[in-house]
Design a protein around this motif. Sequence first.
Motif, PDB file in Angstrom:
ATOM      1  N   LEU A 261       0.838  -1.192   0.000  1.00 56.56           N
ATOM      2  CA  LEU A 261       0.000   0.000   0.000  1.00 56.56           C
ATOM      3  C   LEU A 261       0.877   1.247   0.000  1.00 56.56           C
ATOM      4  O   LEU A 261       1.867   1.335   0.737  1.00 56.56           O
ATOM      5  CB  LEU A 261      -0.899  -0.006   1.244  1.00 56.56           C
ATOM      6  N   LEU A 262       0.508   2.219  -0.821  1.00 58.64           N
ATOM      7  CA  LEU A 262       1.227   3.488  -0.905  1.00 58.64           C
ATOM      8  C   LEU A 262       0.436   4.604  -0.227  1.00 58.64           C
ATOM      9  O   LEU A 262      -0.774   4.486  -0.012  1.00 58.64           O
ATOM     10  CB  LEU A 262       1.476   3.862  -2.370  1.00 58.64           C
ATOM     11  N   LEU A 263       1.121   5.679   0.097  1.00 59.35           N
ATOM     12  CA  LEU A 263       0.466   6.875   0.615  1.00 59.35           C
ATOM     13  C   LEU A 263      -0.294   7.578  -0.510  1.00 59.35           C
ATOM     14  O   LEU A 263       0.011   7.373  -1.698  1.00 59.35           O
ATOM     15  CB  LEU A 263       1.514   7.832   1.185  1.00 59.35           C
ATOM     16  N   PRO A 264      -1.264   8.424  -0.175  1.00 59.96           N
ATOM     17  CA  PRO A 264      -1.837   9.293  -1.209  1.00 59.96           C
ATOM     18  C   PRO A 264      -0.714  10.118  -1.845  1.00 59.96           C
ATOM     19  O   PRO A 264       0.165  10.621  -1.149  1.00 59.96           O
ATOM     20  CB  PRO A 264      -2.814  10.182  -0.434  1.00 59.96           C
ATOM     21  N   LYS A 265      -0.726  10.257  -3.132  1.00 64.86           N
ATOM     22  CA  LYS A 265       0.396  10.888  -3.828  1.00 64.86           C
ATOM     23  C   LYS A 265       0.204  12.405  -3.921  1.00 64.86           C
ATOM     24  O   LYS A 265      -0.860  12.881  -4.312  1.00 64.86           O
ATOM     25  CB  LYS A 265       0.544  10.280  -5.220  1.00 64.86           C
ATOM     26  N   SER A 266       1.242  13.141  -3.525  1.00 69.59           N
ATOM     27  CA  SER A 266       1.258  14.617  -3.596  1.00 69.59           C
ATOM     28  C   SER A 266       0.049  15.224  -2.902  1.00 69.59           C
ATOM     29  O   SER A 266      -0.631  16.094  -3.436  1.00 69.59           O
ATOM     30  CB  SER A 266       1.321  15.064  -5.061  1.00 69.59           C
ATOM     31  N   GLN A 267      -0.222  14.783  -1.694  1.00 69.51           N
ATOM     32  CA  GLN A 267      -1.365  15.279  -0.928  1.00 69.51           C
ATOM     33  C   GLN A 267      -0.888  15.933   0.369  1.00 69.51           C
ATOM     34  O   GLN A 267       0.250  15.716   0.809  1.00 69.51           O
ATOM     35  CB  GLN A 267      -2.337  14.136  -0.614  1.00 69.51           C
TER      36      GLN A 267
END
Length: 993
Positions: free
Chosen positions: A226-232
């Motif tokens: 799982l990745l973090l929300p991108k550019s948030q």
Amino acid sequence: GNNKQYDLTDDILDNSVRYRQLREVHSLTLNFSLGVFIDFPVGSWVEYPEKSGKIYTLEVPENFKKKNTENFEYTLILEDETAKTKKYKYKDTATRRLKFTHTATPQGHLKMLVDNLNLRDSGWKVGECISSAEKTLSFNHSSCYEVVGQLADAYSTEWEFVNKTIHLRKVEYNKTNPLKLSYGRGKGFKSGVGRSNFDSSRPFEILYVQGGDRNINPTKYGSTELLLPKSQELEYEGRIYVSDADGYSITRKGIDSKTKEEGSLDCSHIYPQRIGVVSAVAEVDVSSNFYDFIDANIPSDLDYNECLIDGESMSVIFQDGMLTGKEFEVKYHHNAVGGKLARRFEIVPQELDGRTMPDASYKPAKEQRYGVFGISLPASYVCNDNSKKGASWDMFREAAKFLYENEDPRFTFTGDLDGLWAKKDWLNIVGKIKLGGYVRFSDTQFQPEPNGINIRIVGIKDYVNNPHSPTIELSNCISGGSVVSELNKIAENEVVADDLTRDVIKFAKRRFRDAQETAKMLEDTFDNFSGAISPVSVNAMQLIAGDKSLQFMFVAAINSSKQVPHDVDYNKGVLTVDAGILKHLTIGITSLSSSHKPAEYKYWDMEAFSTELTSPLAYYLYAKVSRTGVSGKFYISHEDIKIEDVSGYYHLLVGILNSEFNGERSWAQLYGFSELTPGQMLVERIVSPDGLNYLDFVRNAFRVGNDTSFLDWNNLEEDTLTTVKMRLQDAVIKNRLDVIGEAFLAGMLFSNEKIQSEKKVGNVHALTIDGKNGHMGLNSLDDIYTEHGGSKQVKKNITISSNEGRVETQNDDNETAYMSTQGIFANKAGVNPLPSSSGISMYTSVAGLGFGKMDKNSWGSNWCICGVYGHSSNSSNNPAPSYGGYFDKLRANGLFVMTRRINNNNTYLSLNDVYISCYNTIDIRLWLPSDPYDGMVLIIRRMNPSNFVLDGNGKSIHIDGNTPSEVWGKNGRGDTVIVIYDGQYWNFNYWVR
């Protein structure tokens, strides 16, 4: 206690204190003396402060010392309600097991803890609780007190007990209205304020986060975890945190990077999931163990059958009840079929714990929670940037909280409150002196902020007789506890070289067939070159490969001359080209010069490009750039396009992707040029036909070897020379050697910060050196004696630990010995110190053989040789006994005691005296020790006719039924007095000459 009440207000000594600390049991220590004996039974309690409702209870028997029949000294250690949780074992409330796992949110775990306490003692309640993702925790015969600490550790937070209400969250009070303190007259603190680092950790600015890998379809998601929300962006405690464009890390917004210190957080417990609740259970065929369960609340647009991952089976894991932790394969029916309800799971029975489940006892139940696995949930469960929901945002919130707690230096302040200052406004101050209460602390020597900083109270020691001058401890970090060893335990993942090669530049295999195909395609493209030549040999002074129109490169920025690598990648049918800045070296240049200004060259900003190739034919890859503008894009074609064929654009040939053959294609770069002159080659890169060996001068990288054994520079690790399964001979390493993965050097296995011997004892290494944790381990086989004669072989382990500060050895029989700064310990008698010639066989834990050769004439009469020497001292104002040695049973082959000769002096005897010879010629007085230990023996011989008086020095002497305070030495010359202290009296006897 005993249903009686005692008022001890006037008897409490000044060293009586109450001590409170975050994540610890609060204690009240009362020291006092009474003229009569009172038995304070376990369960006795004190309300402190008076009429506050805060109860401290005596959980263990009191300590008391009987000074005499009219003086009893007491030490009562009373504890708050937290201590009660130590008495009760934590168990699964459904199965009654003491060893189990439980999956729940923080609220769920806290509820089970409260349920456990209410099974034994009513009135416990769930208080405030943090919100976080579910975690699976393991419990093994733990006490309820240990569990509350385990929960705080698992979620990196704190706990607080308030009158049987348990809160699981950071303990904070008065944050908006803190108590103002600083050093100086009338400002709160006395002299002696001190600051210390909380621990050895360092604050970090960049936090890398790794999520869970469950319910992830890597093919569709693009990542195995799982990745973090991108550019948030996310706000936490007034600070803004920003995730990077790839979803791997977060930083704090608006803060200039200073240290570039990096941290990491393991969020593998967070993954896309939906925790459902069973609404009904259908017993389809009990004899065949067929059970179905229904969850009527599954949304209509969530059909689990549409979420299946190729190669995986759908399963459910029950989160509570009799099936807690059990995993079953299931079949799901989203709609009603054959008269059966919709939203139905059919459980596939399996053998678990020696029985086929589900069955009549172990079966799903209404209101039981479950999770579904082996699926790929819709995007809304993964990451919804609009609503800031989904697993990725849950992970972002946990990461922001973790970075908030760890981005500032961690330290503590300790100081005594000025009693005069506090007493003047005590009613307004006392309410703010509480655990978790914020203090606005200012002092230019400790921190430079002119208005001070907010920092919490994490420890309070207040004196019962002087409550206005407490000692308080301040800290700016989450408090750790002693229940579970450490906070922030993050498992390190060792990444082997095979995984790292995914990031290495990969050149495709290039065959002679590809070279011929490329030649034909080039012939079709360029009119200014004649056809191929095919001589047997070429004898020339210069060979130039390249065309004027293809003299371009990729640079770091517009108007830059720094050449940078530019990747073209083909993998499994997909062609990908990176974005970049293209600089042409000949278009628009009309004059010859030794140097041109950067603005004279043509630059284009190239878009990234990616396409899936469906045809096996060869492709030209062009940079299609504007003749008048500065933008461009990549373009592929089966047909050749001349540089000026299309109006308004230049088509610059980047390279050729050869046709597919046996499932592979090769790539040939065609921009730039190469020159070969006698003794020199000018070229950007050299590549072997199989693509495994190359020199890339643009990237400053090379690789030499095959697919399993190679030497690598600047690919696996930046600016690092890496060897994979290669031998070095006569190699010299200067300054530093880093190992990625594992490496064998001279028979030792090097792995990150650990060194292990190749030799093993059983399945463990004979030697392990752990540099990261400061630990060394040695393993061997050893023969030891048995209690029934003979010997046996056991495995022995020796550990040297810098964390514990001791050297320890232990074998399979749990025979242990260790040495630390606080002493030496051994629990087994296994050393035979005597030779067989002695005729005595013995085994001892400690053997001191004081062999030596010391000449008395050389060293003097006060020198000696000892096998063992013991000495102790106790500098306390209220000292406990201090012995140089303590033996349960003492055998002495030869007995030698301390002797002392006394002449005509009145003398105070000490705790070191044993045998006293009195040579006095006048009557003298001997004072016995004022604070003797129980069992002390003194032998006093009268050498001359003159007598001596024994003075009890505060203790009575028991003689002939009387207890005088002094007594004369008996009878005449040569008589011997022996006195023994029994804890109450000196017992007086004598031996007649």
